[in-house]
Motif scaffolding. Structure first.
Motif, PDB file in Angstrom:
ATOM      1  N   ARG A   1      -4.125  21.990  22.782  1.00 42.11           N
ATOM      2  CA  ARG A   1      -3.917  22.707  21.525  1.00 42.11           C
ATOM      3  C   ARG A   1      -3.585  24.185  21.713  1.00 42.11           C
ATOM      4  NH1 ARG A   1      -6.996  18.395  20.196  1.00 42.11           N
ATOM      5  NH2 ARG A   1      -7.031  17.641  18.019  1.00 42.11           N
ATOM      6  N   THR A   2      -4.153  24.797  22.736  1.00 42.62           N
ATOM      7  CA  THR A   2      -3.977  26.243  22.910  1.00 42.62           C
ATOM      8  C   THR A   2      -3.014  26.620  24.034  1.00 42.62           C
ATOM      9  OG1 THR A   2      -5.815  26.466  24.478  1.00 42.62           O
ATOM     10  CG2 THR A   2      -6.341  26.606  22.115  1.00 42.62           C
ATOM     11  N   GLY A   3      -2.895  25.762  25.024  1.00 43.37           N
ATOM     12  CA  GLY A   3      -2.067  26.085  26.184  1.00 43.37           C
ATOM     13  C   GLY A   3      -2.748  27.028  27.157  1.00 43.37           C
ATOM     14  N   PHE A   4      -4.020  27.357  26.907  1.00 44.97           N
ATOM     15  CA  PHE A   4      -4.735  28.259  27.809  1.00 44.97           C
ATOM     16  C   PHE A   4      -5.026  27.556  29.131  1.00 44.97           C
ATOM     17  CE2 PHE A   4      -6.879  30.395  23.896  1.00 44.97           C
ATOM     18  CZ  PHE A   4      -5.673  31.016  23.580  1.00 44.97           C
ATOM     19  N   PRO A   5      -5.021  28.289  30.260  1.00 44.78           N
ATOM     20  CA  PRO A   5      -5.372  27.687  31.551  1.00 44.78           C
ATOM     21  C   PRO A   5      -6.794  27.115  31.512  1.00 44.78           C
ATOM     22  CG  PRO A   5      -4.400  29.858  31.855  1.00 44.78           C
ATOM     23  CD  PRO A   5      -4.655  29.714  30.383  1.00 44.78           C
TER      24      PRO A   5
ATOM     25  N   LEU B   1      -9.539  30.545  20.128  1.00 48.33           N
ATOM     26  CA  LEU B   1     -10.332  29.352  20.401  1.00 48.33           C
ATOM     27  C   LEU B   1     -11.241  29.022  19.216  1.00 48.33           C
ATOM     28  CD1 LEU B   1     -10.497  27.442  22.803  1.00 48.33           C
ATOM     29  CD2 LEU B   1     -12.424  28.775  23.672  1.00 48.33           C
ATOM     30  N   ILE B   2     -11.891  30.040  18.668  1.00 42.85           N
ATOM     31  CA  ILE B   2     -12.754  29.831  17.505  1.00 42.85           C
ATOM     32  C   ILE B   2     -11.938  29.297  16.330  1.00 42.85           C
ATOM     33  CG2 ILE B   2     -14.130  31.022  15.752  1.00 42.85           C
ATOM     34  CD1 ILE B   2     -15.075  32.902  18.021  1.00 42.85           C
ATOM     35  N   GLU B   3     -10.744  29.853  16.123  1.00 42.64           N
ATOM     36  CA  GLU B   3      -9.905  29.395  15.020  1.00 42.64           C
ATOM     37  C   GLU B   3      -9.391  27.980  15.263  1.00 42.64           C
ATOM     38  OE1 GLU B   3      -6.959  32.420  14.452  1.00 42.64           O
ATOM     39  OE2 GLU B   3      -8.334  33.661  13.241  1.00 42.64           O
ATOM     40  N   THR B   4      -9.209  27.598  16.505  1.00 41.86           N
ATOM     41  CA  THR B   4      -8.819  26.221  16.821  1.00 41.86           C
ATOM     42  C   THR B   4      -9.922  25.263  16.423  1.00 41.86           C
ATOM     43  OG1 THR B   4      -7.432  26.931  18.676  1.00 41.86           O
ATOM     44  CG2 THR B   4      -8.151  24.639  18.669  1.00 41.86           C
TER      45      THR B   4
END
Length: 271
Positions: free
Chosen positions: A51-55, A32-35
């Motif tokens: 961007r991440t696909g995280f829930p 997340l930080i790198e995003t």
């Protein structure tokens, strides 16, 4: 040792490929930080989900934790986020603890004084170069520090100087199949890149014309204190202000300066 590991895994009821929840959360926090670092805009929860696909449920918790820790800042009016001051503090700590930086800064000052152009110090990180220090030309119209910014190795003189430290096979295994262009002049063919790197090795410094930025020519040379070299210095020149002879003179000056710096670092025991 492997038997002990197998016994521990069996006792825990997990498989070697299973990832503990805490490790998974830590990885997601880093991603997340790198995003945020890769995007120069405020991002919403929806943006981050895309961007991440995280829930979304996981994102809520991660954002709250990073916000409370100072790694993120929030805009209450738009419910969007960006990197916080902790990112700068930790990034600065990296430079503060790098023994080469004071030596490199002094060399950059000399290069800028002798050439009148902007000088950079950077390190290769995989297929990218990370700018660690910059000394802007006194005639620069923008005066924006590049510290912490990254660019692809194949599109920069800095990157090509560092790639030239590697063997043909090492370069082939490192670089992606497709080399994305930054400008119409960027090298995007591996055969052409290898040919350019061969010329770099022959003359002792790398060069590029508007491959990374339109209107700019660059030359760069490796600092020879590690094998293969990890760090390099470059000089950026407005294309309309220099001749080929000027560029050669600056390239040779860079090669001479970095060679002296490499000797200085080795004498100081810096590796």
């Amino acid at each position: 040792m492997p038997q002990k590991l197998d016994t521990a895994v069996a006792a825990s009821g997990t498989t070697p490929s299973a990832e503990p929840a805490g490790v998974k959360s830590a990885r997601r926090a880093i991603d997340l930080i790198e995003t945020f670092a890769a995007n120069d805009v405020w991002l919403s929860l929806s943006d981050l989900h895309t961007r991440t696909g995280f829930p979304r449920s996981s994102l809520h918790g991660l954002l709250r934790t990073l916000l409370e820790a100072g790694w993120l800042e929030a805009d209450a009016n738009t419910a969007r986020y960006r990197l916080g001051v902790r990112a700068l503090i930790c990034g600065t700590a990296y430079l503060d603890r790098d023994a080469i930086v004071p030596f490199a800064t002094e060399a950059l000052e000399r290069i800028r004084e002798k050439t009148g152009f902007t000088a950079h110090f950077a390190r290769r990180n995989g297929t990218e170069v990370v700018y660690l220090e910059t000394r802007e030309s006194q005639h620069s119209t923008h005066l924006v520090s590049r510290v912490g910014r990254t660019l692809p190795t194949h599109a920069t003189a800095l990157g090509k100087a560092l790639l030239a430290e590697l063997t043909h096979d090492e370069i082939e295994s490192l670089m992606p199949a497709e080399l994305p262009p930054l400008t119409p002049n960027t090298i995007t063919d591996m055969a052409a890149l290898h040919a350019d790197l061969a010329r770099t090795r022959e003359r002792g410094y790398a060069a590029e014309i508007e491959e990374g930025t339109l209107g700019v020519r660059c030359v760069a040379a490796v600092i020879p204190y590690r094998i293969p070299g990890t760090d390099a210095m470059s000089c950026s020149m407005p294309i309309g202000q220099v001749t080929d002879a000027d560029v050669q003179r600056v390239g040779e000056l860079l090669a001479e300066t970095t060679a002296e710096l490499g000797q200085q670092l080795r004498r100081a025991g810096i590796r």
